[in-house]
Design a protein around this motif. Sequence first.
Motif, PDB file in Angstrom:
ATOM      1  N   ALA A   1      41.704   1.746  26.081  1.00  0.00           N
ATOM      2  CA  ALA A   1      41.259   2.628  24.985  1.00  0.00           C
ATOM      3  C   ALA A   1      40.533   4.040  25.164  1.00  0.00           C
ATOM      4  CB  ALA A   1      40.379   1.775  23.950  1.00  0.00           C
ATOM      5  N   SER A   2      39.551   3.888  26.140  1.00  0.00           N
ATOM      6  CA  SER A   2      39.034   5.346  26.681  1.00  0.00           C
ATOM      7  C   SER A   2      40.007   6.474  27.015  1.00  0.00           C
ATOM      8  CB  SER A   2      37.786   4.944  27.953  1.00  0.00           C
ATOM      9  OG  SER A   2      37.125   4.048  27.265  1.00  0.00           O
ATOM     10  N   ARG A   3      41.052   5.812  27.898  1.00  0.00           N
ATOM     11  CA  ARG A   3      42.170   6.943  28.221  1.00  0.00           C
ATOM     12  C   ARG A   3      42.730   7.324  26.982  1.00  0.00           C
ATOM     13  NH1 ARG A   3      42.490   3.071  32.481  1.00  0.00           N
ATOM     14  NH2 ARG A   3      44.288   2.186  31.315  1.00  0.00           N
ATOM     15  N   GLN A   4      43.091   6.653  26.368  1.00  0.00           N
ATOM     16  CA  GLN A   4      43.916   7.027  24.989  1.00  0.00           C
ATOM     17  C   GLN A   4      43.128   8.002  24.080  1.00  0.00           C
ATOM     18  OE1 GLN A   4      45.435   3.559  23.097  1.00  0.00           O
ATOM     19  NE2 GLN A   4      47.227   3.342  24.257  1.00  0.00           N
ATOM     20  N   MET A   5      41.854   7.766  23.960  1.00  0.00           N
ATOM     21  CA  MET A   5      40.922   8.523  23.014  1.00  0.00           C
ATOM     22  C   MET A   5      40.407   9.758  23.848  1.00  0.00           C
ATOM     23  SD  MET A   5      38.995   5.830  20.746  1.00  0.00           S
ATOM     24  CE  MET A   5      38.448   4.842  21.833  1.00  0.00           C
ATOM     25  N   ASP A   6      40.666   9.844  25.199  1.00  0.00           N
ATOM     26  CA  ASP A   6      40.326  10.847  26.118  1.00  0.00           C
ATOM     27  C   ASP A   6      38.660  11.051  25.971  1.00  0.00           C
ATOM     28  OD1 ASP A   6      40.445  12.729  28.030  1.00  0.00           O
ATOM     29  OD2 ASP A   6      40.882  14.173  26.453  1.00  0.00           O
ATOM     30  N   ILE A   7      38.012   9.808  26.149  1.00  0.00           N
ATOM     31  CA  ILE A   7      36.468   9.896  25.954  1.00  0.00           C
ATOM     32  C   ILE A   7      35.841   9.557  27.311  1.00  0.00           C
ATOM     33  CG2 ILE A   7      36.595   9.508  23.553  1.00  0.00           C
ATOM     34  CD1 ILE A   7      36.169   6.428  24.148  1.00  0.00           C
ATOM     35  N   GLY A   8      36.726   9.665  28.334  1.00  0.00           N
ATOM     36  CA  GLY A   8      35.987   9.306  29.473  1.00  0.00           C
ATOM     37  C   GLY A   8      36.260   7.777  30.221  1.00  0.00           C
ATOM     38  N   THR A   9      35.557   7.460  31.021  1.00  0.00           N
ATOM     39  CA  THR A   9      35.680   6.102  31.670  1.00  0.00           C
ATOM     40  C   THR A   9      34.975   5.087  31.298  1.00  0.00           C
ATOM     41  OG1 THR A   9      34.475   6.739  33.525  1.00  0.00           O
ATOM     42  CG2 THR A   9      36.559   7.254  33.887  1.00  0.00           C
ATOM     43  N   PHE A  10      35.451   3.908  31.209  1.00  0.00           N
ATOM     44  CA  PHE A  10      34.471   2.679  30.948  1.00  0.00           C
ATOM     45  C   PHE A  10      33.361   2.803  31.749  1.00  0.00           C
ATOM     46  CE2 PHE A  10      33.356  -1.558  31.710  1.00  0.00           C
ATOM     47  CZ  PHE A  10      33.000  -1.877  30.327  1.00  0.00           C
ATOM     48  N   GLU A  11      32.213   2.489  31.185  1.00  0.00           N
ATOM     49  CA  GLU A  11      31.062   2.371  32.089  1.00  0.00           C
ATOM     50  C   GLU A  11      30.217   1.071  31.930  1.00  0.00           C
ATOM     51  OE1 GLU A  11      28.391   5.602  31.905  1.00  0.00           O
ATOM     52  OE2 GLU A  11      30.052   7.186  32.137  1.00  0.00           O
ATOM     53  N   ARG A  12      30.124   0.789  30.552  1.00  0.00           N
ATOM     54  CA  ARG A  12      29.290  -0.566  30.144  1.00  0.00           C
ATOM     55  C   ARG A  12      29.596  -0.902  28.734  1.00  0.00           C
ATOM     56  NH1 ARG A  12      25.487   3.319  31.045  1.00  0.00           N
ATOM     57  NH2 ARG A  12      24.478   4.071  29.247  1.00  0.00           N
ATOM     58  N   ALA A  13      29.248  -2.400  28.652  1.00  0.00           N
ATOM     59  CA  ALA A  13      29.397  -2.873  27.251  1.00  0.00           C
ATOM     60  C   ALA A  13      28.356  -3.892  27.210  1.00  0.00           C
ATOM     61  CB  ALA A  13      30.750  -3.268  26.960  1.00  0.00           C
ATOM     62  N   GLU A  14      28.180  -4.269  26.041  1.00  0.00           N
ATOM     63  CA  GLU A  14      27.070  -5.226  25.451  1.00  0.00           C
ATOM     64  C   GLU A  14      27.455  -6.075  24.377  1.00  0.00           C
ATOM     65  OE1 GLU A  14      22.096  -5.875  24.081  1.00  0.00           O
ATOM     66  OE2 GLU A  14      22.895  -3.743  25.197  1.00  0.00           O
TER      67      GLU A  14
END
Length: 135
Positions: A69-82
């Motif tokens: 999803a990050s790649r498709q939305m061009d918002i950068g790489t995945f870093e963290r989630a909670e």
Amino acid sequence: LSPDAPARPAVERYDLDRLAGEAARIKGFQAAVVVNPAGVVLAEDNRLTVDTERLAETMIGLVNNARGASRQMDIGTFERAEFEGPMGRIFVTALGDDTFMSVFDGTAKGEAGPSRIEYLVASCVVRDVVGGSDP
């Protein structure tokens, strides 16, 4: 490469066993798992009744979807989630291509916050120096 080419940035490596061990010292700890992109468990400390392989499989599915999803939305790489729910809190952090997941019960709300997990991840980076490593 030409002599004028910029130096490649150093790839960060992590002391994965230390990372899992340090997470286990936090109040409310239930599990810590590090997996590579293929879902292979690289380090773990699991006190849950859920099998570590199933935990890793679930985590890598979530992370791969987030990365896509990050790649498709061009918002950068995945870093963290909670994630927070009735069972407690789950923190997921990218370690380069690998992924670290830690699970805490409800008693960890104050202590196992994102900043604590970020500190653990940063403290377990192994930086290569001449003559050895400086964990």
